[in-house]
Design an enzyme around this catalytic site. Structure first.
Site, PDB file in Angstrom:
ATOM      1  CB  ILE A  82     -20.247 -44.016  51.616  1.00 21.74           C
ATOM      2  CG1 ILE A  82     -19.036 -43.610  52.455  1.00 21.74           C
ATOM      3  CG2 ILE A  82     -20.585 -45.406  51.741  1.00 21.74           C
ATOM      4  CD1 ILE A  82     -19.254 -43.681  54.097  1.00 21.74           C
ATOM      5  CG  ASP A 123     -25.503 -51.866  56.704  1.00 21.43           C
ATOM      6  OD1 ASP A 123     -26.049 -52.659  57.036  1.00 21.43           O
ATOM      7  OD2 ASP A 123     -24.163 -51.432  56.467  1.00 21.43           O
ATOM      8  CG  ASN A 155     -20.841 -40.633  55.974  1.00 18.14           C
ATOM      9  OD1 ASN A 155     -22.087 -40.754  56.208  1.00 18.14           O
ATOM     10  ND2 ASN A 155     -19.802 -40.945  56.695  1.00 18.14           N
ATOM     11  CB  ALA A 156     -26.115 -38.786  53.172  1.00 13.96           C
ATOM     12  CB  THR A 168     -32.094 -50.784  43.574  1.00 17.14           C
ATOM     13  OG1 THR A 168     -32.915 -51.705  44.231  1.00 17.14           O
ATOM     14  CG2 THR A 168     -32.599 -49.268  43.767  1.00 17.14           C
ATOM     15  CD  GLU A 169     -25.955 -55.289  41.707  1.00 12.42           C
ATOM     16  OE1 GLU A 169     -25.456 -54.822  42.854  1.00 12.42           O
ATOM     17  OE2 GLU A 169     -25.413 -55.400  40.882  1.00 12.42           O
ATOM     18  CD  GLU A 170     -29.701 -55.891  48.232  1.00 16.41           C
ATOM     19  OE1 GLU A 170     -29.978 -56.621  49.189  1.00 16.41           O
ATOM     20  OE2 GLU A 170     -28.682 -55.591  47.736  1.00 16.41           O
ATOM     21  CG  LEU A 186     -34.964 -47.296  47.190  1.00 20.41           C
ATOM     22  CD1 LEU A 186     -35.166 -45.883  47.582  1.00 20.41           C
ATOM     23  CD2 LEU A 186     -35.091 -47.329  45.656  1.00 20.41           C
ATOM     24  N   GLY A 193     -27.395 -43.136  49.586  1.00 21.47           N
ATOM     25  CA  GLY A 193     -26.822 -44.502  49.392  1.00 21.47           C
ATOM     26  C   GLY A 193     -27.266 -45.066  47.990  1.00 21.47           C
TER      27      GLY A 193
END
Length: 256
Positions: free
Chosen positions: A98, A155, A132-133, A230-232, A152, A74
Site C-alpha cells: 500500500i 501491522d 490495498n489488499a 524480509t527486512e523486518e 509476513l 504487504g
C-alpha cells in the site's frame, strides 16, 4: 572454514540481489513509515473485476499460459519475493504493497534484476503493485486462482479498537478463502505473540482452513524463508526477538 549446506544455500539465495547488481535502488531513498492506515483514502486505481486486470503490464509475454498464483500481502521491500522468484520460476508471483515509496522501490529493484539477468530471463515471474489488499483483493483474483498467500510481519495494530484493522479477520479470511484454491496455503509469521495468537485463533475457527502440523511445516521448503527473507525479519533477529509462524491449508468447500 566449515560452511554448512544450509548456509551455502542461503548465500546463493541472496547473491542475485546483492548490491553489486547495477541499477539497484538504494533503500535510503525509499524510506516510509513502517505501516499505513488501510482504511484511509489512498487514491488507488484497481480493476473492476479480475477480467479487467491486464497482467501483461507487469510480466509481459511471460503471462502466456500462466496466471498469478503467489501473492505476498504487504510485501514490504520485497525480500521474500526475491527469494521465491528463482526457486519457483514457473509461478507468477505478485507483491501487494500500500505504501507508495516502498512499492516504487520494489518495482525498481525488480527492473534492475531483470535487466542484469536478461540473458537468462530471471525475475520475469515477479512483480509488485500498489494496492490495498484489505479492500480490493477480489478485484484482482478469480475464485480459486491463488495457490499461496503470504502475511509476513503484518501491522499488529496493538490497540483494541484497531484490531478490526488487522490483516487477518473473519471477514477477510472469507475473501482469502474465495481467491485461494483448495489445498492452497496461507503462510503467516510475526514477532508479536498476541498477534500470532489472534491469527491462529481466527484461522483455526474458520471452517475453510486447517493448520499444518509441525511435520508438514518441516517438509515445506518455503517455511524457512519466512524467518529471514524480509527486512523486518532480519531486524527482529538483530534485536534478539521471537518469531512465531503459523501455516494453514485451504480446505475443500463443504458439500451442499
Amino acid at each position: 572454514m566449515d560452511i554448512t549446506p544450509a548456509l551455502t544455500e542461503m548465500e546463493l539465495d541472496h547473491k542475485p540481489t546483492c548490491e553489486t547488481v547495477p541499477g539497484l535502488p538504494q533503500k535510503k531513498h525509499y524510506r516510509q513509515r513502517a505501516h499505513s492506515n488501510p482504511h484511509s483514502d489512498h487514491d488507488i486505481e484497481y480493476p473492476l473485476t479480475p477480467n479487467h486486470m491486464d497482467w501483461t503490464k507487469y510480466y509481459g509475454d511471460y503471462t502466456k499460459g500462466r496466471q498469478v498464483d503467489f501473492a505476498d500481502i504487504g510485501c514490504g521491500y520485497g525480500g521474500l519475493l526475491m527469494r521465491l522468484s528463482p526457486k519457483y520460476p514457473d509461478n507468477l508471483m505478485i507483491g501487494m504493497e500500500i505504501r507508495v515509496k516502498v512499492s516504487d522501490y520494489v518495482n525498481e529493484k525488480i527492473q534492475a534484476l531483470r535487466k542484469h539477468h536478461a540473458e537468462a530471463g530471471h525475475y520475469r515471474n515477479v512483480a509488485v503493485l500498489r494496492s490495498n489488499a484489505m479492500k480490493y483483493m477480489p478485484n484482482y483474483f478469480h475464485k480459486g486462482q491463488l495457490s499461496k498467500m503470504f502475511f509476513l510481519f503484518p501491522d499488529p495494530h496493538f490497540k483494541n479498537k484497531k484490531h478490526k484493522w488487522r490483516i487477518i479477520t473473519p471477514t477477510l479470511l472469507s475473501e482469502y478463502a474465495y481467491v485461494l484454491r483448495e489445498g492452497g496455503i496461507i503462510y503467516t509469521i510475526t514477532d508479536v505473540k498476541d498477534l500470532h495468537e489472534w491469527m491462529v485463533k481466527h484461522l483455526s475457527e474458520h471452517p475453510l482452513f486447517e493448520r499444518l502440523t509441525e511435520e508438514e511445516m518441516k517438509k515445506d521448503p518455503i517455511v524457512e524463508m519466512l524467518f529471514e527473507s524480509t527486512e523486518e525479519g532480519q531486524k527482529v533477529t538483530r534485536n534478539d526477538g521471537g518469531k512465531w509462524p503459523a501455516i494453514f491449508r485451504r480446505l475443500p468447500n463443504p458439500a451442499l
